[in-house]
Design a protein around this motif. Structure first.
Motif, PDB file in Angstrom:
ATOM      1  N   ALA A  60       0.820  -1.214   0.000  1.00  0.00           N
ATOM      2  CA  ALA A  60       0.000   0.000   0.000  1.00  0.00           C
ATOM      3  C   ALA A  60       0.852   1.261   0.000  1.00  0.00           C
ATOM      4  N   THR A  61       2.102   1.135  -0.391  1.00  0.00           N
ATOM      5  CA  THR A  61       2.999   2.284  -0.441  1.00  0.00           C
ATOM      6  C   THR A  61       2.928   2.960  -1.802  1.00  0.00           C
ATOM      7  N   ASP A  62       3.545   4.134  -1.912  1.00  0.00           N
ATOM      8  CA  ASP A  62       3.589   4.828  -3.199  1.00  0.00           C
ATOM      9  C   ASP A  62       4.404   4.040  -4.226  1.00  0.00           C
ATOM     10  N   GLU A  63       5.315   3.201  -3.750  1.00  0.00           N
ATOM     11  CA  GLU A  63       6.173   2.442  -4.655  1.00  0.00           C
ATOM     12  C   GLU A  63       5.508   1.173  -5.176  1.00  0.00           C
ATOM     13  N   ALA A  64       4.499   0.668  -4.459  1.00  0.00           N
ATOM     14  CA  ALA A  64       3.826  -0.570  -4.873  1.00  0.00           C
ATOM     15  C   ALA A  64       3.011  -0.307  -6.141  1.00  0.00           C
ATOM     16  N   SER A  65       3.000  -1.266  -7.046  1.00  0.00           N
ATOM     17  CA  SER A  65       2.295  -1.108  -8.317  1.00  0.00           C
ATOM     18  C   SER A  65       0.909  -1.734  -8.257  1.00  0.00           C
ATOM     19  N   SER A  66       0.095  -1.409  -9.234  1.00  0.00           N
ATOM     20  CA  SER A  66      -1.225  -2.038  -9.349  1.00  0.00           C
ATOM     21  C   SER A  66      -1.074  -3.540  -9.553  1.00  0.00           C
ATOM     22  N   GLU A  67      -0.045  -3.933 -10.311  1.00  0.00           N
ATOM     23  CA  GLU A  67       0.196  -5.358 -10.526  1.00  0.00           C
ATOM     24  C   GLU A  67       0.439  -6.080  -9.207  1.00  0.00           C
ATOM     25  N   ASP A  68       1.146  -5.435  -8.270  1.00  0.00           N
ATOM     26  CA  ASP A  68       1.375  -6.049  -6.958  1.00  0.00           C
ATOM     27  C   ASP A  68       0.049  -6.335  -6.260  1.00  0.00           C
ATOM     28  N   ALA A  69      -0.870  -5.370  -6.304  1.00  0.00           N
ATOM     29  CA  ALA A  69      -2.171  -5.550  -5.662  1.00  0.00           C
ATOM     30  C   ALA A  69      -2.974  -6.640  -6.351  1.00  0.00           C
ATOM     31  N   LEU A  70      -2.938  -6.678  -7.683  1.00  0.00           N
ATOM     32  CA  LEU A  70      -3.676  -7.694  -8.434  1.00  0.00           C
ATOM     33  C   LEU A  70      -3.153  -9.085  -8.127  1.00  0.00           C
ATOM     34  N   LEU A  71      -1.837  -9.227  -8.074  1.00  0.00           N
ATOM     35  CA  LEU A  71      -1.234 -10.528  -7.756  1.00  0.00           C
ATOM     36  C   LEU A  71      -1.641 -10.989  -6.365  1.00  0.00           C
ATOM     37  N   HIS A  72      -1.694 -10.048  -5.413  1.00  0.00           N
ATOM     38  CA  HIS A  72      -2.090 -10.395  -4.047  1.00  0.00           C
ATOM     39  C   HIS A  72      -3.533 -10.884  -4.003  1.00  0.00           C
ATOM     40  N   VAL A  73      -4.428 -10.191  -4.702  1.00  0.00           N
ATOM     41  CA  VAL A  73      -5.836 -10.600  -4.706  1.00  0.00           C
ATOM     42  C   VAL A  73      -5.994 -11.980  -5.342  1.00  0.00           C
ATOM     43  N   LEU A  74      -5.343 -12.194  -6.470  1.00  0.00           N
ATOM     44  CA  LEU A  74      -5.442 -13.500  -7.124  1.00  0.00           C
ATOM     45  C   LEU A  74      -4.860 -14.603  -6.247  1.00  0.00           C
ATOM     46  N   GLY A  75      -3.799 -14.267  -5.518  1.00  0.00           N
ATOM     47  CA  GLY A  75      -3.236 -15.247  -4.580  1.00  0.00           C
ATOM     48  C   GLY A  75      -4.223 -15.615  -3.493  1.00  0.00           C
ATOM     49  N   GLU A  76      -4.956 -14.605  -2.981  1.00  0.00           N
ATOM     50  CA  GLU A  76      -5.964 -14.868  -1.948  1.00  0.00           C
ATOM     51  C   GLU A  76      -7.134 -15.673  -2.519  1.00  0.00           C
ATOM     52  N   ILE A  77      -7.563 -15.328  -3.728  1.00  0.00           N
ATOM     53  CA  ILE A  77      -8.642 -16.089  -4.357  1.00  0.00           C
ATOM     54  C   ILE A  77      -8.190 -17.524  -4.612  1.00  0.00           C
ATOM     55  N   GLY A  78      -6.932 -17.663  -5.049  1.00  0.00           N
ATOM     56  CA  GLY A  78      -6.399 -18.981  -5.382  1.00  0.00           C
ATOM     57  C   GLY A  78      -6.322 -19.936  -4.212  1.00  0.00           C
ATOM     58  N   LYS A  79      -6.342 -19.403  -2.994  1.00  0.00           N
ATOM     59  CA  LYS A  79      -6.296 -20.284  -1.817  1.00  0.00           C
ATOM     60  C   LYS A  79      -7.528 -21.177  -1.732  1.00  0.00           C
ATOM     61  N   THR A  80      -8.608 -20.747  -2.388  1.00  0.00           N
ATOM     62  CA  THR A  80      -9.829 -21.568  -2.423  1.00  0.00           C
ATOM     63  C   THR A  80      -9.832 -22.501  -3.631  1.00  0.00           C
ATOM     64  N   GLY A  81      -8.817 -22.340  -4.506  1.00  0.00           N
ATOM     65  CA  GLY A  81      -8.731 -23.180  -5.694  1.00  0.00           C
ATOM     66  C   GLY A  81      -9.731 -22.800  -6.767  1.00  0.00           C
ATOM     67  N   ASP A  82     -10.262 -21.572  -6.733  1.00  0.00           N
ATOM     68  CA  ASP A  82     -11.330 -21.171  -7.643  1.00  0.00           C
ATOM     69  C   ASP A  82     -10.951 -19.891  -8.380  1.00  0.00           C
ATOM     70  N   LEU A  83      -9.830 -19.918  -9.083  1.00  0.00           N
ATOM     71  CA  LEU A  83      -9.393 -18.738  -9.833  1.00  0.00           C
ATOM     72  C   LEU A  83     -10.347 -18.436 -10.983  1.00  0.00           C
ATOM     73  N   PRO A  84     -10.596 -17.149 -11.259  1.00  0.00           N
ATOM     74  CA  PRO A  84     -11.398 -16.811 -12.440  1.00  0.00           C
ATOM     75  C   PRO A  84     -10.595 -17.070 -13.703  1.00  0.00           C
ATOM     76  N   ASP A  85     -11.294 -17.222 -14.817  1.00  0.00           N
ATOM     77  CA  ASP A  85     -10.597 -17.353 -16.099  1.00  0.00           C
ATOM     78  C   ASP A  85     -10.064 -15.997 -16.554  1.00  0.00           C
ATOM     79  N   ILE A  86     -10.886 -14.967 -16.366  1.00  0.00           N
ATOM     80  CA  ILE A  86     -10.554 -13.625 -16.842  1.00  0.00           C
ATOM     81  C   ILE A  86     -10.629 -12.644 -15.683  1.00  0.00           C
ATOM     82  N   VAL A  87      -9.722 -11.679 -15.679  1.00  0.00           N
ATOM     83  CA  VAL A  87      -9.749 -10.584 -14.704  1.00  0.00           C
ATOM     84  C   VAL A  87     -10.061  -9.297 -15.444  1.00  0.00           C
ATOM     85  N   ALA A  88     -11.041  -8.559 -14.931  1.00  0.00           N
ATOM     86  CA  ALA A  88     -11.288  -7.186 -15.376  1.00  0.00           C
ATOM     87  C   ALA A  88     -10.748  -6.276 -14.281  1.00  0.00           C
ATOM     88  N   PHE A  89      -9.768  -5.489 -14.618  1.00  0.00           N
ATOM     89  CA  PHE A  89      -9.094  -4.604 -13.661  1.00  0.00           C
ATOM     90  C   PHE A  89      -9.606  -3.183 -13.887  1.00  0.00           C
TER      91      PHE A  89
END
Length: 383
Positions: free
Chosen positions: A74-103
């Protein structure tokens, strides 16, 4: 194919404090993005990545799932990609990743569900591996060279100038919507993958970063796809003092004693508000004892001598376990703008400065010191 929308919305912003909580046309920037995504028939889930409890509260009320972002992302240096990767990692813990991401990005306030759909469709149809919302660019672009002189980028300046309409089509990202396959993104860590399609948007492309951007965007309200809303009764009415309870003038005696004039209709209005369960707080920059004396007379709480109203009010709300959505704020000058922009409902007297009048949800008919608080009480139908 399953598509999930992800909206990064951190609490910090150097350009505009609490930017994603700010409102245009009665809707917070974050709420607007959530509504655009959730109204798209191709989107099955909407996730908001945030480090801010207030934004998490707003996201939950709007029907999104919240993923709490760690401070390191959540710093000024962190990128949007960092946040997206984190969310997908959290979703992936349930084993139910989406096919497509709309950002989606909150800084584009007029994004529509149709634009979200149009950005996703090329991936579903197999025509692209990633796509982004764009506006067509017709400009002649120049770039500085190593010698300090400029040369044409999308045109050959050494030849006769071609007509603008004869230039090859070029596109500029609006920053509003991107789409890509989730597993490709996890592998490449890049929102632009494989075959890329630019999708021309239909809404006015804004990138909100300053208060001036918000003022300009409000000029587009007449073309806003979202309906007007009437606010619910707030839990607390926060008022400035000078220019709200008073007409802004100060009478100074020959001994240097200052006095102001208040309106008894406002006093009765506050009494009616309190009888109906509406708490009232005076929040003032003024250090004059008259502010506290008037508050004591009215039987309401007062914070005065306050230079940083946004931080002080935020701390006061937190101590009361209240949210910005729980309050209405009335102010008349530029030092009220931050609070006005993040309050659940913003109000100003008729004689407020132009910048304030251009950013609030409700501009009253009454000027400061002439019954404007009583008018607010009547607006909320308490009398």
């Amino acid at each position: 194919m399953k598509c999930a929308a992800i909206i990064p919305a951190r609490g910090g912003s150097k350009g505009l404090l609490l930017k994603n909580l700010r409102k245009i046309g009665g809707y917070r920037l974050l709420t607007r993005s959530i509504m655009a995504a959730s109204r798209c028939d191709l989107v099955s889930e909407v996730y908001v990545s945030t480090d801010c409890p207030e934004l998490a509260h707003v996201a939950t009320l709007a029907g999104a799932k919240v993923v709490i972002r760690p401070e390191s992302l959540a710093t000024d240096e962190a990128s949007s990609e960092d946040a997206l990767l984190h969310v997908l990692g959290e979703i992936g813990k349930t084993g139910d990743l989406p096919d497509i991401v709309a950002f989606l990005q909150c800084t584009s306030p007029f994004t529509t569900a149709g634009e979200v759909r149009a950005t996703i469709e090329p991936l579903i149809a197999g025509r692209a591996d990633s796509a982004f919302l764009a506006k067509r660019s017709h400009g002649f672009i120049w770039r500085n060279g190593d010698d300090g002189l400029v040369g044409g980028v999308n045109h050959d300046h050494r030849k006769q100038r071609v007509r603008r309409q004869d230039l090859a089509p070029e596109y500029q990202e609006t920053g509003a919507v991107y789409a890509f396959f989730a597993r490709d993104f996890l592998e490449k860590r890049n929102r632009f993958i494989g075959r890329i399609v630019a999708v021309e948007g239909s809404s006015h492309p804004y990138d909100i970063d300053t208060m001036e951007d918000i003022v300009r965007a409000r000029a587009e309200i007449e073309t806003d796809p979202l309906p007007a809303i009437r606010p619910k009764l707030p839990k607390v009415l926060i008022t400035d003092f000078d220019g709200v309870h008073t007409d802004g003038r100060v009478i100074v005696s020959q001994d240097g004693v200052e006095s102001v004039s208040c309106n008894r209709r406002d006093g009765l209005g506050i009494e009616i508000a309190r009888r109906n369960g509406l708490e009232v707080l005076i929040l003032s920059k003024e250090k004059n004892p008259v502010v506290n004396a008037r508050a004591q007379k009215l039987g309401i709480e007062c914070i005065h001598g306050c230079d940083d109203k946004l931080s002080v009010l935020g701390a006061w709300l937190k101590s009361r376990q209240l949210h910005w959505d729980d309050i209405a704020y009335v102010g008349d000058d530029v030092n009220d703008i931050d609070c006005l922009q993040v309050a659940g409902f913003s109000i100003c007297p008729a004689d407020a400065v132009p910048l304030v009048r251009g950013t609030v949800d409700l501009c009253l008919a009454s000027p400061g010191g002439a019954g404007c608080i009583r008018e607010i009480v009547e607006y909320f139908r308490l009398v």
